[in-house]
Design a protein around this motif. Structure first.
Motif, mmCIF file in Angstrom:
data_model
loop_
_atom_site.group_PDB
_atom_site.id
_atom_site.type_symbol
_atom_site.label_atom_id
_atom_site.label_comp_id
_atom_site.label_asym_id
_atom_site.label_seq_id
_atom_site.Cartn_x
_atom_site.Cartn_y
_atom_site.Cartn_z
ATOM 1 N N GLN A 1 0.903 -1.345 -0.054
ATOM 2 C CA GLN A 1 -0.010 0.034 0.051
ATOM 3 C C GLN A 1 0.851 1.396 0.006
ATOM 4 O O GLN A 1 0.685 2.301 -0.653
ATOM 5 N N ILE A 2 2.223 1.225 0.806
ATOM 6 C CA ILE A 2 2.843 2.248 0.821
ATOM 7 C C ILE A 2 3.409 2.508 -0.487
ATOM 8 O O ILE A 2 3.375 3.657 -1.214
ATOM 9 N N PHE A 3 3.943 1.515 -1.276
ATOM 10 C CA PHE A 3 4.590 1.871 -2.558
ATOM 11 C C PHE A 3 3.439 2.362 -3.610
ATOM 12 O O PHE A 3 3.459 3.325 -4.351
ATOM 13 N N LYS A 4 2.201 1.885 -3.271
ATOM 14 C CA LYS A 4 1.202 2.203 -4.384
ATOM 15 C C LYS A 4 0.633 3.713 -4.220
ATOM 16 O O LYS A 4 0.454 4.424 -5.183
ATOM 17 N N LYS A 5 0.366 3.905 -2.866
ATOM 18 C CA LYS A 5 0.185 5.363 -2.571
ATOM 19 C C LYS A 5 0.943 6.469 -3.006
ATOM 20 O O LYS A 5 0.814 7.307 -3.520
ATOM 21 N N VAL A 6 2.226 5.964 -2.779
ATOM 22 C CA VAL A 6 3.335 6.786 -3.149
ATOM 23 C C VAL A 6 3.465 7.009 -4.538
ATOM 24 O O VAL A 6 3.562 8.119 -5.184
ATOM 25 N N SER A 7 3.760 5.927 -5.228
ATOM 26 C CA SER A 7 3.848 5.997 -6.885
ATOM 27 C C SER A 7 2.446 6.656 -7.428
ATOM 28 O O SER A 7 2.657 7.058 -8.614
ATOM 29 N N ALA A 8 1.045 6.554 -6.866
ATOM 30 C CA ALA A 8 0.130 7.239 -7.357
ATOM 31 C C ALA A 8 0.289 8.519 -7.197
ATOM 32 O O ALA A 8 -0.827 9.556 -7.726
ATOM 33 N N GLY A 9 1.243 8.926 -6.404
ATOM 34 C CA GLY A 9 1.361 10.319 -5.899
ATOM 35 C C GLY A 9 -0.010 11.015 -5.078
ATOM 36 O O GLY A 9 -0.040 12.241 -4.684
ATOM 37 N N GLU A 10 -0.494 9.835 -4.261
ATOM 38 C CA GLU A 10 -1.448 10.322 -3.137
ATOM 39 C C GLU A 10 -0.712 10.772 -1.721
ATOM 40 O O GLU A 10 -1.357 11.394 -0.943
ATOM 41 N N MET A 11 0.334 10.058 -1.588
ATOM 42 C CA MET A 11 1.245 10.157 -0.334
ATOM 43 C C MET A 11 2.622 10.780 -0.677
ATOM 44 O O MET A 11 3.146 10.396 -1.808
ATOM 45 N N PRO A 12 3.210 11.713 -0.004
ATOM 46 C CA PRO A 12 2.472 12.349 1.117
ATOM 47 C C PRO A 12 1.573 13.564 0.360
ATOM 48 O O PRO A 12 1.461 13.748 -0.603
ATOM 49 N N LEU A 13 0.661 13.797 1.245
ATOM 50 C CA LEU A 13 -0.498 14.689 1.178
ATOM 51 C C LEU A 13 0.003 16.051 0.317
ATOM 52 O O LEU A 13 0.985 16.528 0.857
ATOM 53 N N ALA A 14 -0.730 16.496 -0.523
ATOM 54 C CA ALA A 14 -0.163 17.502 -1.468
ATOM 55 C C ALA A 14 -0.177 18.759 -0.447
ATOM 56 O O ALA A 14 0.938 19.615 -0.677
ATOM 57 N N THR A 15 -1.030 19.066 0.459
ATOM 58 C CA THR A 15 -1.093 20.036 1.372
ATOM 59 C C THR A 15 0.121 20.114 1.951
ATOM 60 O O THR A 15 0.895 21.206 2.256
ATOM 61 N N TYR A 16 0.617 19.019 2.449
ATOM 62 C CA TYR A 16 2.006 18.927 3.182
ATOM 63 C C TYR A 16 3.160 19.067 2.643
ATOM 64 O O TYR A 16 4.238 19.836 2.833
ATOM 65 N N LEU A 17 3.006 18.868 0.915
ATOM 66 C CA LEU A 17 4.245 18.946 0.080
ATOM 67 C C LEU A 17 4.414 20.408 -0.359
ATOM 68 O O LEU A 17 5.563 20.751 -0.379
ATOM 69 N N LEU A 18 3.373 21.329 -0.054
ATOM 70 C CA LEU A 18 3.388 22.633 -0.293
ATOM 71 C C LEU A 18 4.446 23.313 0.589
ATOM 72 O O LEU A 18 5.095 24.096 0.353
ATOM 73 N N LEU A 19 4.252 22.939 1.822
ATOM 74 C CA LEU A 19 4.989 23.416 2.950
ATOM 75 C C LEU A 19 6.604 22.552 3.342
ATOM 76 O O LEU A 19 7.444 23.135 4.031
ATOM 77 N N HIS A 20 6.482 21.440 2.858
ATOM 78 C CA HIS A 20 7.596 20.549 2.877
ATOM 79 C C HIS A 20 7.985 19.935 1.518
ATOM 80 O O HIS A 20 7.860 18.740 1.427
ATOM 81 N N PRO A 21 8.609 20.972 0.769
ATOM 82 C CA PRO A 21 8.752 20.255 -0.628
ATOM 83 C C PRO A 21 9.881 19.219 -0.715
ATOM 84 O O PRO A 21 9.946 18.177 -1.580
ATOM 85 N N ALA A 22 10.903 19.079 0.143
ATOM 86 C CA ALA A 22 11.934 18.273 0.370
ATOM 87 C C ALA A 22 11.297 16.989 0.648
ATOM 88 O O ALA A 22 11.942 15.725 0.576
ATOM 89 N N ALA A 23 10.003 16.599 1.016
ATOM 90 C CA ALA A 23 9.410 15.384 1.473
ATOM 91 C C ALA A 23 9.079 14.702 0.534
ATOM 92 O O ALA A 23 8.587 13.563 0.475
ATOM 93 N N ARG A 24 8.793 15.251 -0.836
ATOM 94 C CA ARG A 24 8.657 14.623 -2.086
ATOM 95 C C ARG A 24 9.307 13.324 -2.436
ATOM 96 O O ARG A 24 10.600 13.556 -2.264
ATOM 97 N N VAL A 25 8.806 12.278 -2.621
ATOM 98 C CA VAL A 25 9.778 11.022 -3.025
ATOM 99 C C VAL A 25 9.977 11.069 -4.264
ATOM 100 O O VAL A 25 9.224 11.028 -5.336
ATOM 101 N N THR A 26 11.474 11.017 -4.291
ATOM 102 C CA THR A 26 12.213 11.074 -5.817
ATOM 103 C C THR A 26 11.539 9.920 -6.438
ATOM 104 O O THR A 26 11.766 8.777 -5.746
ATOM 105 N N PRO A 27 11.921 9.822 -7.553
ATOM 106 C CA PRO A 27 11.913 8.305 -8.309
ATOM 107 C C PRO A 27 12.763 7.477 -7.893
ATOM 108 O O PRO A 27 12.651 6.363 -7.617
#
Ligand code: HEC
Length: 158
Positions: A102-128
């Motif tokens: 589920q972790i892999f699926k949610k991240v690869s689908a771009g659902e996690m981390p939450l978009a609102t969180y990424l706005l304030l924590h851009p470094a938390a985006r999971v790189t390829p």
């Protein structure tokens, strides 16, 4: 008319001041059984997910100011309720397997981390490349699942 608008404008700071008194739960309970995973996997999850999915939340300054604090506290409460890395050891083997996928699926689908969180924590985006690490961590379970349905491979004759 003019007077009315002034009253409304004055009311806003008063209201903002008052809502600061609404109690917000911003706790970090003790870690019960933290996630065990390869170091590379864990560092990705700690950096990108632990703020909402563990008892090790780093509460930012804005999480102390209502009404933003309500939203942050809500995400953390929901995040922990759905999946909690600080209680990982309590999940059954099957549940852990399910979570890894589920972790892999949610991240690869771009659902996690939450978009609102990424706005304030851009470094938390999971790189390829980090996503590839998560995939490798999740996929042995996928392989095991398919293996289970297949008969064991015949041993070749020498
Ligand atoms: C800002 C908070 C926040 C962050 C950061 C965050 N999540 Fe979530 N996560 C949530 C919330 C809230 C939910 C429950 C609601 C939903 O599914 O959208 C959730 C749900 C999930 C679920 C579904 C669990 C279930 O049982 O339904 C998975 C899996 C998940 N997150 C994985 C991750 C991973 C992996 C990361 C990091 C790469 C991450 N999340 C980062 C807030 C967050």
């Amino acid at each position: 008319m003019k007077k009315k608008r002034k009253t409304i404008l004055l009311g806003i700071p008063v209201l903002l001041a008052l809502i600061q008194f609404v109690p917000v739960q911003r706790d970090n309970p003790p870690v019960i059984s933290d996630l065990t995973a390869p170091k590379a996997v864990k560092s990705i999850l700690v950096a990108s997910c632990y703020d909402c999915h563990s008892h090790l939340t780093r509460w930012p300054a804005y999480s102390y100011v209502a009404p933003v604090s309500w939203l942050v506290a809500y995400d953390v409460r929901e995040g922990r309720a759905h999946m909690n890395f600080s209680r990982w050891g309590e999940y059954s083997d099957g549940a852990k397997e399910f979570r890894r996928e589920q972790i892999f699926k949610k991240v690869s689908a771009g659902e996690m981390p939450l978009a609102t969180y990424l706005l304030l924590h851009p470094a938390a985006r999971v790189t390829p490349s980090s996503l590839a690490v998560l995939k490798e961590w999740a996929s042995p379970t996928l392989d095991t699942d398919t293996d289970r349905e297949q008969p064991p491979a015949p041993v070749p004759d020498p």
